[in-house]
Design an enzyme around this catalytic site. Structure first.
Site, PDB file in Angstrom:
ATOM      1  N   GLY A   1      -3.495   4.966   4.850  1.00 14.14           N
ATOM      2  CA  GLY A   1      -3.894   4.962   3.182  1.00 14.14           C
ATOM      3  C   GLY A   1      -2.208   5.099   2.697  1.00 14.14           C
ATOM      4  O   GLY A   1      -1.345   5.714   3.140  1.00 14.14           O
TER       5      GLY A   1
ATOM      6  N   GLU B   1       8.450   9.317  10.841  1.00  9.69           N
ATOM      7  CA  GLU B   1       7.364  10.202  10.833  1.00  9.69           C
ATOM      8  C   GLU B   1       6.011   9.469  10.365  1.00  9.69           C
ATOM      9  O   GLU B   1       5.000   9.557  10.980  1.00  9.69           O
ATOM     10  CB  GLU B   1       7.438  11.476   9.890  1.00  9.69           C
ATOM     11  CG  GLU B   1       6.228  12.253   9.757  1.00  9.69           C
ATOM     12  CD  GLU B   1       6.091  13.098  11.093  1.00  9.69           C
ATOM     13  OE1 GLU B   1       5.236  13.093  11.682  1.00  9.69           O
ATOM     14  OE2 GLU B   1       7.127  14.120  11.209  1.00  9.69           O
TER      15      GLU B   1
ATOM     16  N   LYS C   1       2.066   4.138  19.625  1.00  7.86           N
ATOM     17  CA  LYS C   1       2.289   5.499  18.944  1.00  7.86           C
ATOM     18  C   LYS C   1       2.513   6.374  20.106  1.00  7.86           C
ATOM     19  O   LYS C   1       3.288   7.440  20.152  1.00  7.86           O
ATOM     20  CB  LYS C   1       1.135   5.868  18.038  1.00  7.86           C
ATOM     21  CG  LYS C   1       1.128   5.073  16.846  1.00  7.86           C
ATOM     22  CD  LYS C   1      -0.299   5.054  15.998  1.00  7.86           C
ATOM     23  CE  LYS C   1      -0.232   4.302  14.591  1.00  7.86           C
ATOM     24  NZ  LYS C   1      -1.740   4.342  14.143  1.00  7.86           N
TER      25      LYS C   1
ATOM     26  N   ARG D   1       8.478  -9.693  -1.594  1.00 12.71           N
ATOM     27  CA  ARG D   1       8.257 -11.213  -1.453  1.00 12.71           C
ATOM     28  C   ARG D   1       8.265 -11.951  -2.842  1.00 12.71           C
ATOM     29  O   ARG D   1       8.852 -12.797  -3.130  1.00 12.71           O
ATOM     30  CB  ARG D   1       7.307 -11.802  -0.518  1.00 12.71           C
ATOM     31  CG  ARG D   1       7.735 -11.762   0.806  1.00 12.71           C
ATOM     32  CD  ARG D   1       6.344 -12.158   1.629  1.00 12.71           C
ATOM     33  NE  ARG D   1       5.208 -11.187   1.516  1.00 12.71           N
ATOM     34  CZ  ARG D   1       4.440 -11.002   2.534  1.00 12.71           C
ATOM     35  NH1 ARG D   1       4.567 -11.219   3.499  1.00 12.71           N
ATOM     36  NH2 ARG D   1       3.382  -9.985   1.931  1.00 12.71           N
TER      37      ARG D   1
ATOM     38  N   ILE E   1      -0.169  12.891   8.934  1.00 10.69           N
ATOM     39  CA  ILE E   1       0.125  14.194   9.763  1.00 10.69           C
ATOM     40  C   ILE E   1       1.462  14.235  10.173  1.00 10.69           C
ATOM     41  O   ILE E   1       2.260  13.344  10.728  1.00 10.69           O
ATOM     42  CB  ILE E   1      -0.949  14.152  10.883  1.00 10.69           C
ATOM     43  CG1 ILE E   1      -2.455  13.594  10.723  1.00 10.69           C
ATOM     44  CG2 ILE E   1      -0.649  15.114  11.994  1.00 10.69           C
ATOM     45  CD1 ILE E   1      -3.157  13.340  11.967  1.00 10.69           C
TER      46      ILE E   1
ATOM     47  N   ASN F   1       0.838  -1.079  -0.088  1.00 12.00           N
ATOM     48  CA  ASN F   1      -0.192  -0.075  -0.069  1.00 12.00           C
ATOM     49  C   ASN F   1       0.818   1.288   0.110  1.00 12.00           C
ATOM     50  O   ASN F   1       0.641   2.091  -0.696  1.00 12.00           O
ATOM     51  CB  ASN F   1      -0.860  -0.057   1.427  1.00 12.00           C
ATOM     52  CG  ASN F   1      -1.864  -0.937   1.337  1.00 12.00           C
ATOM     53  OD1 ASN F   1      -2.701  -1.232   0.241  1.00 12.00           O
ATOM     54  ND2 ASN F   1      -2.082  -1.486   2.524  1.00 12.00           N
ATOM     55  N   VAL F   2       1.855   1.208   0.961  1.00 11.61           N
ATOM     56  CA  VAL F   2       2.702   2.727   1.210  1.00 11.61           C
ATOM     57  C   VAL F   2       3.921   2.592   0.074  1.00 11.61           C
ATOM     58  O   VAL F   2       4.145   3.689  -0.409  1.00 11.61           O
ATOM     59  CB  VAL F   2       3.131   2.759   2.474  1.00 11.61           C
ATOM     60  CG1 VAL F   2       3.810   4.055   2.906  1.00 11.61           C
ATOM     61  CG2 VAL F   2       1.890   2.506   3.427  1.00 11.61           C
TER      62      VAL F   2
ATOM     63  N   ASP G   1      -1.880  -0.548  19.004  1.00 15.39           N
ATOM     64  CA  ASP G   1      -1.477   0.105  18.166  1.00 15.39           C
ATOM     65  C   ASP G   1      -1.468   1.752  18.659  1.00 15.39           C
ATOM     66  O   ASP G   1      -0.402   2.233  18.392  1.00 15.39           O
ATOM     67  CB  ASP G   1      -2.426   0.221  16.829  1.00 15.39           C
ATOM     68  CG  ASP G   1      -2.095   1.032  15.699  1.00 15.39           C
ATOM     69  OD1 ASP G   1      -1.039   0.693  15.149  1.00 15.39           O
ATOM     70  OD2 ASP G   1      -2.657   2.194  15.666  1.00 15.39           O
TER      71      ASP G   1
HETATM   72  P1  NAP Z   1       1.746  -4.117   2.906  1.00 16.31           P
HETATM   73  O1  NAP Z   1       0.576  -3.530   1.784  1.00 16.31           O
HETATM   74  O2  NAP Z   1       1.364  -5.289   3.626  1.00 16.31           O
HETATM   75  O3  NAP Z   1       3.112  -4.393   2.014  1.00 16.31           O
HETATM   76  C1  NAP Z   1       4.238  -5.014   2.537  1.00 16.31           C
HETATM   77  C2  NAP Z   1       5.366  -4.946   1.310  1.00 16.31           C
HETATM   78  O4  NAP Z   1       6.447  -5.461   1.972  1.00 16.31           O
HETATM   79  C3  NAP Z   1       4.885  -5.903   0.167  1.00 16.31           C
HETATM   80  O5  NAP Z   1       5.215  -5.330  -1.043  1.00 16.31           O
HETATM   81  C4  NAP Z   1       5.655  -7.194   0.568  1.00 16.31           C
HETATM   82  O6  NAP Z   1       5.909  -7.932  -0.670  1.00 16.31           O
HETATM   83  C5  NAP Z   1       6.745  -6.844   1.207  1.00 16.31           C
HETATM   84  N1  NAP Z   1       7.412  -7.682   2.037  1.00 16.31           N
HETATM   85  C6  NAP Z   1       6.766  -8.093   3.009  1.00 16.31           C
HETATM   86  N2  NAP Z   1       7.406  -9.050   3.913  1.00 16.31           N
HETATM   87  C7  NAP Z   1       8.747  -9.228   2.981  1.00 16.31           C
HETATM   88  C8  NAP Z   1       9.735 -10.022   3.219  1.00 16.31           C
HETATM   89  N3  NAP Z   1       9.954 -10.893   4.099  1.00 16.31           N
HETATM   90  N4  NAP Z   1      10.639  -9.995   2.194  1.00 16.31           N
HETATM   91  C9  NAP Z   1      10.618  -9.204   0.874  1.00 16.31           C
HETATM   92  N5  NAP Z   1       9.451  -8.253   0.884  1.00 16.31           N
HETATM   93  C10 NAP Z   1       8.402  -8.290   1.918  1.00 16.31           C
HETATM   94  O7  NAP Z   1       2.086  -2.933   4.129  1.00 16.31           O
HETATM   95  P2  NAP Z   1       1.846  -1.337   4.126  1.00 16.31           P
HETATM   96  O8  NAP Z   1       0.223  -1.312   4.380  1.00 16.31           O
HETATM   97  O9  NAP Z   1       2.552  -0.741   2.838  1.00 16.31           O
HETATM   98  O10 NAP Z   1       2.485  -0.930   5.068  1.00 16.31           O
HETATM   99  C11 NAP Z   1       3.781  -1.121   5.361  1.00 16.31           C
HETATM  100  C12 NAP Z   1       4.448  -0.379   6.591  1.00 16.31           C
HETATM  101  O11 NAP Z   1       3.973   0.979   6.906  1.00 16.31           O
HETATM  102  C13 NAP Z   1       4.159  -1.397   7.907  1.00 16.31           C
HETATM  103  O12 NAP Z   1       5.191  -1.118   8.637  1.00 16.31           O
HETATM  104  C14 NAP Z   1       2.815  -0.453   8.346  1.00 16.31           C
HETATM  105  O13 NAP Z   1       2.636  -0.568   9.797  1.00 16.31           O
HETATM  106  C15 NAP Z   1       3.310   0.925   7.905  1.00 16.31           C
HETATM  107  N6  NAP Z   1       2.019   1.980   7.864  1.00 16.31           N
HETATM  108  C16 NAP Z   1       1.087   1.682   6.896  1.00 16.31           C
HETATM  109  C17 NAP Z   1       0.011   2.593   6.747  1.00 16.31           C
HETATM  110  C18 NAP Z   1      -1.027   2.147   5.838  1.00 16.31           C
HETATM  111  O14 NAP Z   1      -1.896   2.758   5.804  1.00 16.31           O
HETATM  112  N7  NAP Z   1      -0.922   1.049   5.308  1.00 16.31           N
HETATM  113  C19 NAP Z   1      -0.058   3.544   7.673  1.00 16.31           C
HETATM  114  C20 NAP Z   1       0.941   4.008   8.540  1.00 16.31           C
HETATM  115  C21 NAP Z   1       2.272   2.924   8.807  1.00 16.31           C
HETATM  116  P3  NAP Z   1       4.889  -8.613  -1.728  1.00 16.31           P
HETATM  117  O15 NAP Z   1       4.189  -7.321  -2.490  1.00 16.31           O
HETATM  118  O16 NAP Z   1       5.679  -9.428  -2.707  1.00 16.31           O
HETATM  119  O17 NAP Z   1       3.953  -9.341  -0.801  1.00 16.31           O
END
Ligand code: NAP
Length: 455
Positions: free
Chosen positions: A323, A141, A217, A59, A148, A27-28, A213
């Protein structure tokens, strides 16, 4: 006449290149890749260096992505990618391999940007110390309140002030649920089901609804606001699972709204010898706020952080707490800031730990309380209850009574709902009062005990 450039500096004069490794393209991460690829000139102008995305570790290379990214950038060898980078952006999430990769990046002298609140909650202090020792910057951040900008305002903009208290709605899922309960009168389970249906809650919502969670924070905010490292274990944490539709309705009727707040507060007191001491309370719990409080107006899945500082007074930061694109904005703020430092030179700075303030137990915190009681509708009940408050040194601010003539009652012809708001009271005195009231034969049940803030 001089001509104004639309960019901050002349991009063509930018010769330095910084190699950026991205770990994760979910997502991010995919949105961060989009910004790095599409806004390269603007980023170069703002940083004084070209930010070259040298690879993206995932992955599964063949997974569909939300944005178009050249296939050759993907790799499954995250470790090799980290070793060749100036800036490592970790957006994989989870504890491992994120932790090992961040440590590898620090060992190689790379600047690290992460949004991984779960990892920081568990192992933040180790990572901050390693980064400090290596003189590299570790920025996060995006780990608090998504888009924010709150950590840099706390660490930089307010660096010349003294923060006294921070109260944040830092979990969008729980704010969505509580807001839905407030708006529609829904029970917790129904609001949670709706949050899941709309994608605001995960299949396993435990970390959100139990407050973990928000607590992660809260620990980060408290550490930065009070220059002392606090860990997840230092945070008193209570989630929203026991908040009922009745609590919400009663709060509403009395002019309050219930929010899950992460609160970090410096408390000044005196020790046994009368000398001034101070400590920090970090806590997460459902809280009654006056409906007109700025945090009371935060609806749906939005986040907001309310900061009180000695000189600045009250400040409010509001926006999207999650998001892909909003969170990528926060990540890129850290990346640009880190790149500028790499271009200009100077040591990496993580957090400031100039103070070592003790964590205060929840018993050290005085707040107003809201207490809901189901009592027999009999003469003398109110005076019995008021006497117990007085005996325990808890002063009543308001007491409201609603009589239900047809209720099922333990001790009389009808039952009465009592809603009491106290003046400031300590946890111990309040608990003793509630225990004593519970023992009265005219009390059917204590339906809720919630803290009140922002009055
Ligand atoms: P996500 O959609 O689950 O994406 C995770 C990504 O990391 C995927 O591309 C995945 O690969 C890759 N990945 C996971 N494990 C791996 C491994 N062992 N080796 C290589 N690649 C690996 O996560 P996200 O929502 O983007 O969130 C990312 C981070 O931002 C997290 O720490 C989350 O807490 C933080 N965050 C997210 C949000 C939000 O709104 N989503 C907000 C604030 C903070 P594949 O694509 O191949 O599966």
């Amino acid at each position: 006449m001089t001509q104004r450039n639309t960019v901050d500096t002349d991009v063509s004069a930018t010769t330095k290149t910084l190699k950026v490794a991205l770990l994760g393209a979910g997502n991010v991460g995919s949105q961060v890749a989009r910004i790095l690829l599409h806004d390269a000139d603007a980023l170069a102008a703002r940083t004084g260096a070209r930010l070259e995305l040298v690879g993206i570790a995932v992955r599964n290379i063949d997974s569909p992505r939300e944005v178009e990214i050249p296939k050759e950038l993907f790799t499954t060898d995250a470790s090799a990618l980290v070793r060749g980078a100036d800036i490592v952006i970790e957006l994989m999430g989870g504890l491992e391999p994120a932790r090992t990769l961040i440590l590898e990046a620090i060992d190689h002298g790379a600047t690290v940007v992460t949004g991984n609140k779960a990892l920081l909650a568990v192992d933040g202090p180790t990572l901050y110390e390693k980064a400090d020792a290596a003189g590299v910057q570790l920025s996060y951040e995006a780990a608090v309140a998504g888009a924010i900008p709150i950590l840099r305002p706390i660490t930089d903009s307010l660096a010349g002030d003294k923060i006294t208290r921070v109260m944040g709605i830092v979990n969008g899922t729980t704010n969505f649920i509580l807001d839905a309960m407030d708006t529609t009168g829904a029970q917790f389970a129904d609001a949670l089901a709706e949050a899941k249906r709309l994608g605001y809650a995960e299949a396993d919502p435990t970390a959100d609804i139990e407050g973990h969670d928000a607590a992660a924070k809260g620990a980060i905010i408290a550490s930065l606001a009070f220059h002392t490292r606090f860990a997840l274990a230092d945070v008193h944490c209570q989630g929203i699972t026991s908040v009922t539709a009745t609590d919400i309705a009663a709060a509403k009727e009395a002019g309050y709204v219930i929010k899950l707040l992460a609160i970090a507060e410096k408390i000044e007191s005196t020790d046994d010898a009368g000398a001034p001491t101070s400590g920090v309370s970090v806590r997460v719990h459902p809280t009654l706020l006056p409906r007109e409080h700025p945090l009371g107006a935060v609806r749906g899945a939005f986040n907001a952080v309310f900061v009180e500082a000695e000189n600045a007074g009250e400040l409010m930061f509001y926006g999207r707490g999650a998001g892909g694109a909003p969170t990528a904005s926060a990540v890129m703020g850290d990346v640009v800031s880190a790149a500028r430092r790499l271009v200009l030179g100077g040591p990496g700075r993580t957090d400031s730990t100039i103070e070592v303030l003790p964590v205060l137990p929840i018993q050290a915190v005085s707040t107003r309380y809201y207490i809901g009681l189901d009592a027999a509708d009999q003469p003398g009940v109110l005076s019995k209850i008021a006497a117990l408050f007085a005996e325990n040194g808890v002063s009543i601010e308001t007491m409201r009574q609603t009589v239900h003539r047809d209720g099922n009652v333990k001790g009389g012809p009808g039952s009465a709902e009592l809603r009491i708001v106290t003046h400031l009271a300590g946890e111990a005195a309040l608990s003793a009062t509630v225990e004593a009231i519970n023992g009265l034969d005219v009390i059917n049940s204590v339906t809720s005990v919630l803290r009140v803030e922002g009055v």
